[in-house]
Design a protein around this motif. Structure first.
Motif, PDB file in Angstrom:
ATOM      1  N   ARG A 100       0.639  -1.094  -0.070  1.00 54.92           N
ATOM      2  CA  ARG A 100      -0.072  -0.027  -0.022  1.00 54.92           C
ATOM      3  C   ARG A 100       0.870   1.063   0.031  1.00 54.92           C
ATOM      4  O   ARG A 100       0.516   2.393  -0.716  1.00 54.92           O
ATOM      5  N   ILE A 101       2.058   1.372   0.945  1.00 58.53           N
ATOM      6  CA  ILE A 101       2.941   2.581   0.857  1.00 58.53           C
ATOM      7  C   ILE A 101       3.388   2.530  -0.577  1.00 58.53           C
ATOM      8  O   ILE A 101       3.566   3.769  -1.029  1.00 58.53           O
ATOM      9  N   THR A 102       3.734   1.541  -1.177  1.00 57.55           N
ATOM     10  CA  THR A 102       4.493   1.646  -2.476  1.00 57.55           C
ATOM     11  C   THR A 102       3.432   2.109  -3.654  1.00 57.55           C
ATOM     12  O   THR A 102       3.954   3.097  -4.257  1.00 57.55           O
ATOM     13  N   ALA A 103       2.252   1.742  -3.338  1.00 58.67           N
ATOM     14  CA  ALA A 103       1.163   2.187  -4.121  1.00 58.67           C
ATOM     15  C   ALA A 103       0.867   3.625  -4.079  1.00 58.67           C
ATOM     16  O   ALA A 103       0.946   4.608  -5.094  1.00 58.67           O
ATOM     17  N   LEU A 104       0.820   4.003  -2.872  1.00 61.26           N
ATOM     18  CA  LEU A 104       0.608   5.547  -2.632  1.00 61.26           C
ATOM     19  C   LEU A 104       1.621   6.358  -3.093  1.00 61.26           C
ATOM     20  O   LEU A 104       1.532   7.496  -3.474  1.00 61.26           O
ATOM     21  N   PHE A 105       3.127   5.871  -2.725  1.00 62.18           N
ATOM     22  CA  PHE A 105       4.022   6.785  -3.064  1.00 62.18           C
ATOM     23  C   PHE A 105       4.191   6.782  -4.713  1.00 62.18           C
ATOM     24  O   PHE A 105       4.409   8.043  -5.215  1.00 62.18           O
ATOM     25  N   THR A 106       3.852   5.837  -5.410  1.00 60.51           N
ATOM     26  CA  THR A 106       3.951   5.531  -6.887  1.00 60.51           C
ATOM     27  C   THR A 106       2.743   6.626  -7.442  1.00 60.51           C
ATOM     28  O   THR A 106       3.212   7.519  -8.356  1.00 60.51           O
ATOM     29  N   ILE A 107       1.483   6.568  -6.992  1.00 58.11           N
ATOM     30  CA  ILE A 107       0.476   7.554  -7.320  1.00 58.11           C
ATOM     31  C   ILE A 107       0.853   8.845  -7.156  1.00 58.11           C
ATOM     32  O   ILE A 107       0.753   9.743  -7.881  1.00 58.11           O
ATOM     33  N   GLY A 108       1.382   9.097  -5.911  1.00 57.46           N
ATOM     34  CA  GLY A 108       1.618  10.375  -5.489  1.00 57.46           C
ATOM     35  C   GLY A 108       2.907  11.066  -6.482  1.00 57.46           C
ATOM     36  O   GLY A 108       2.698  12.286  -6.772  1.00 57.46           O
ATOM     37  N   CYS A 109       3.928  10.327  -6.764  1.00 55.30           N
ATOM     38  CA  CYS A 109       4.909  10.854  -7.579  1.00 55.30           C
ATOM     39  C   CYS A 109       4.454  10.824  -9.187  1.00 55.30           C
ATOM     40  O   CYS A 109       4.829  11.977  -9.799  1.00 55.30           O
ATOM     41  N   VAL A 110       3.749  10.047  -9.495  1.00 56.13           N
ATOM     42  CA  VAL A 110       3.209   9.900 -10.810  1.00 56.13           C
ATOM     43  C   VAL A 110       2.337  11.400 -11.176  1.00 56.13           C
ATOM     44  O   VAL A 110       2.189  12.276 -12.138  1.00 56.13           O
ATOM     45  N   LEU A 111       1.223  11.672 -10.155  1.00 56.26           N
ATOM     46  CA  LEU A 111       0.356  12.836 -10.268  1.00 56.26           C
ATOM     47  C   LEU A 111       1.322  13.987  -9.809  1.00 56.26           C
ATOM     48  O   LEU A 111       1.079  14.983 -10.658  1.00 56.26           O
ATOM     49  N   GLY A 112       2.112  14.036  -8.991  1.00 54.66           N
ATOM     50  CA  GLY A 112       2.597  15.352  -8.704  1.00 54.66           C
ATOM     51  C   GLY A 112       3.696  15.770  -9.988  1.00 54.66           C
ATOM     52  O   GLY A 112       4.022  16.908 -10.090  1.00 54.66           O
ATOM     53  N   PHE A 113       4.540  14.524 -10.494  1.00 45.42           N
ATOM     54  CA  PHE A 113       5.257  14.979 -11.684  1.00 45.42           C
ATOM     55  C   PHE A 113       4.606  15.254 -13.123  1.00 45.42           C
ATOM     56  O   PHE A 113       5.055  16.048 -13.838  1.00 45.42           O
ATOM     57  N   GLY A 114       3.710  14.431 -13.208  1.00 44.46           N
ATOM     58  CA  GLY A 114       3.007  14.429 -14.579  1.00 44.46           C
ATOM     59  C   GLY A 114       1.835  15.220 -14.740  1.00 44.46           C
ATOM     60  O   GLY A 114       1.424  15.909 -15.947  1.00 44.46           O
TER      61      GLY A 114
END
Length: 66
Positions: free
Chosen positions: A39-53
């Protein structure tokens, strides 16, 4: 003088951890749990993708508007 102020700052930060209600446990004050690593990995990935993209998607949207 610099050595004395650094000692005061260090003592203050140590006392804040010691007397705070959290007890200095890492991650206890976070708004999400750290027990499920997937869950931490999924939240981190979603946050990075949304924040950067998102800036790129916004610029693309603005350029494609008529």
């Amino acid at each position: 003088m610099l050595g004395r102020s650094s000692v005061i700052a260090r003592n203050f930060s140590q006392s804040m951890v010691r007397f705070s209600g959290h007890g200095g446990v890492p991650g206890e004050n976070l708004p999400f749990g750290l027990t499920n690593k997937y869950r931490i990995t999924a939240l981190f990935t979603i946050g990075c993708v949304l924040g950067f993209g998102s800036p790129f998607l916004i610029v693309r949207h603005q350029l494609l508007k008529k």
